[in-house]
Write an enzyme that holds these catalytic residues in place. Structure first.
Site, PDB file in Angstrom:
ATOM      1  N   GLU A   1     -18.573 -12.396 -22.779  1.00  0.00           N
ATOM      2  CA  GLU A   1     -17.781 -12.237 -21.971  1.00  0.00           C
ATOM      3  C   GLU A   1     -16.628 -13.539 -21.809  1.00  0.00           C
ATOM      4  O   GLU A   1     -15.666 -13.440 -21.262  1.00  0.00           O
ATOM      5  CB  GLU A   1     -17.893 -11.341 -20.809  1.00  0.00           C
ATOM      6  CG  GLU A   1     -18.522 -12.374 -19.626  1.00  0.00           C
ATOM      7  CD  GLU A   1     -17.714 -12.115 -18.289  1.00  0.00           C
ATOM      8  OE1 GLU A   1     -17.007 -11.040 -18.073  1.00  0.00           O
ATOM      9  OE2 GLU A   1     -18.101 -13.029 -17.483  1.00  0.00           O
TER      10      GLU A   1
ATOM     11  N   ASN B   1     -17.143  -9.108 -15.960  1.00  0.00           N
ATOM     12  CA  ASN B   1     -15.918  -9.017 -15.149  1.00  0.00           C
ATOM     13  C   ASN B   1     -14.614  -9.286 -15.928  1.00  0.00           C
ATOM     14  O   ASN B   1     -13.609  -8.874 -15.860  1.00  0.00           O
ATOM     15  CB  ASN B   1     -15.826  -9.830 -14.030  1.00  0.00           C
ATOM     16  CG  ASN B   1     -16.397 -11.083 -14.259  1.00  0.00           C
ATOM     17  OD1 ASN B   1     -17.187 -11.467 -14.661  1.00  0.00           O
ATOM     18  ND2 ASN B   1     -15.452 -11.931 -13.559  1.00  0.00           N
ATOM     19  N   HIS B   2     -14.855 -10.274 -17.163  1.00  0.00           N
ATOM     20  CA  HIS B   2     -13.822 -10.677 -18.137  1.00  0.00           C
ATOM     21  C   HIS B   2     -13.657  -9.859 -19.416  1.00  0.00           C
ATOM     22  O   HIS B   2     -12.924 -10.323 -20.238  1.00  0.00           O
ATOM     23  CB  HIS B   2     -14.097 -12.151 -18.501  1.00  0.00           C
ATOM     24  CG  HIS B   2     -13.841 -13.201 -17.336  1.00  0.00           C
ATOM     25  ND1 HIS B   2     -12.574 -13.195 -16.676  1.00  0.00           N
ATOM     26  CD2 HIS B   2     -14.841 -13.901 -16.474  1.00  0.00           C
ATOM     27  CE1 HIS B   2     -12.813 -14.070 -15.794  1.00  0.00           C
ATOM     28  NE2 HIS B   2     -14.022 -14.508 -15.640  1.00  0.00           N
TER      29      HIS B   2
ATOM     30  N   HIS C   1     -23.346 -18.395 -14.614  1.00  0.00           N
ATOM     31  CA  HIS C   1     -23.842 -19.621 -15.590  1.00  0.00           C
ATOM     32  C   HIS C   1     -24.572 -20.744 -15.416  1.00  0.00           C
ATOM     33  O   HIS C   1     -24.528 -21.800 -15.673  1.00  0.00           O
ATOM     34  CB  HIS C   1     -22.099 -20.151 -15.743  1.00  0.00           C
ATOM     35  CG  HIS C   1     -21.146 -19.307 -16.577  1.00  0.00           C
ATOM     36  ND1 HIS C   1     -19.986 -19.555 -16.849  1.00  0.00           N
ATOM     37  CD2 HIS C   1     -21.380 -18.076 -16.695  1.00  0.00           C
ATOM     38  CE1 HIS C   1     -19.343 -18.579 -17.420  1.00  0.00           C
ATOM     39  NE2 HIS C   1     -20.164 -17.549 -17.324  1.00  0.00           N
TER      40      HIS C   1
ATOM     41  N   HIS D   1     -23.344 -14.171 -15.386  1.00  0.00           N
ATOM     42  CA  HIS D   1     -22.394 -14.539 -14.657  1.00  0.00           C
ATOM     43  C   HIS D   1     -22.355 -15.602 -13.852  1.00  0.00           C
ATOM     44  O   HIS D   1     -21.242 -16.286 -13.765  1.00  0.00           O
ATOM     45  CB  HIS D   1     -21.981 -13.384 -13.655  1.00  0.00           C
ATOM     46  CG  HIS D   1     -20.362 -13.534 -12.787  1.00  0.00           C
ATOM     47  ND1 HIS D   1     -19.161 -13.543 -13.457  1.00  0.00           N
ATOM     48  CD2 HIS D   1     -20.338 -13.887 -11.768  1.00  0.00           C
ATOM     49  CE1 HIS D   1     -18.586 -13.893 -12.539  1.00  0.00           C
ATOM     50  NE2 HIS D   1     -18.968 -14.054 -11.508  1.00  0.00           N
TER      51      HIS D   1
HETATM   52 FE   FE2 Z   1     -18.584 -13.086 -15.494  1.00  0.00          FE
END
Ligand code: FE2
Length: 273
Positions: free
Chosen positions: A39, A67-68, A181, A179
């Site tokens: 993403e 989310n992206h 990272h 998410h």
């Molecule tokens: Fe994310």
């Protein structure tokens, strides 16, 4: 069965590292299924069709999002055609694409891959992921309807991810978070037999602020004003993820190990394959 999951691919540095390392990993570890979170592949924001196709060519069976998912607006269209590209399943009704897909391995084993998103400290706030995953796991039971179930739970809060791990414990082969990272060191097999890791970490340059060049995040934290756009850091990426071996009869996990290859982080090899 051998499962490999790689965390969020960030920008060119992350893409190049995965394009280079994934074919080597496929040769070396002989995984049955590889899933990659893509993403953040397109300059940190979303994924383009050619990037998705290149990840597939390099050895990803399924690419997950978060989310992206639709930052690259073309994804709203091509996700309808590409059934091995999945977005969070708890996106409200009417969202293009699907939240899960079934992979059939060359040996005929069936692996359900699901994507869901948390709702704590993350936008957009989607439907409740707990009943969404419960419903999906009722529809496809591990050991009865499929041989393995891999869930990418995309969320910010470690509490929500841990809770979701316990919620699906015994019903999935692996629940791995994405998410943040940042790879966590809590990889384990939960009491019911589900492999779990709060966050797989990103495939990106760790001399950065979660994969982005440090300058703009640092000045925004201090001055609370945007000056430039975020851009991905361009140093050598560490490919981060997790490897899981499952029991062919039950689909539950037998072994779990983190993967970290290249770049700045301490290196981690699977060890048991
Ligand atoms: Fe994310």
């Amino acid at each position: 069965m051998r499962l490999i999951f790689l965390g969020d691919v960030v920008g060119r540095s992350g893409r190049d590292a995965v394009y280079r390392e994934l074919p080597i990993m496929r040769q070396r570890y002989k995984p049955d299924v590889v899933v990659v979170n893509g993403e953040n592949a397109a300059h940190g924001f979303g994924i383009s069709l050619d990037m998705y196709q290149k990840l597939r060519e390099c050895g990803a069976d399924v690419v997950t999002l978060g989310n992206h998912a639709f930052d690259q607006r073309e994804a709203l269209v091509f996700i309808e055609r590409e059934s091995n590209l999945i977005r969070p399943s708890n996106w409200p009704r009417g969202c293009p694409g699907a939240g899960s897909c079934m992979v059939v391995t060359p040996s005929g084993q069936r692996v359900l891959v699901m994507n869901a998103m948390g709702r704590v400290m993350i936008e957009p706030v989607l439907d409740d992921p707990f009943p969404a995953l419960a419903h999906a796991l009722d529809q496809c039971q591990l050991g009865r309807d499929c041989d393995a179930i891999l869930i990418d739970f995309h969320g910010e809060a470690s509490s929500e991810k841990m809770a979701m791990g316990h919620f699906v414990d015994g019903r999935a082969s692996l629940l791995v978070g994405t998410h943040t990272h940042t790879p966590t060191a809590d990889h384990q097999i939960l009491p019911g037999g589900t492999a779990y890791m709060t966050d797989a970490g990103m495939c990106g340059d760790y001399d950065s602020v979660i994969g982005m060049d440090k300058a703009e995040p640092l000045q925004r934290f201090q001055r609370k004003l945007p000056v430039e756009k975020f851009k991905p850091a361009e140093g050598e990426a560490t490919v981060c993820g997790v490897a899981v071996e499952t029991d062919d009869k039950t689909g539950l996990a037998l072994k779990i190990a983190p993967i970290r290859i290249g770049g700045r982080l301490s290196q981690a090899d699977v060890g048991f394959w």
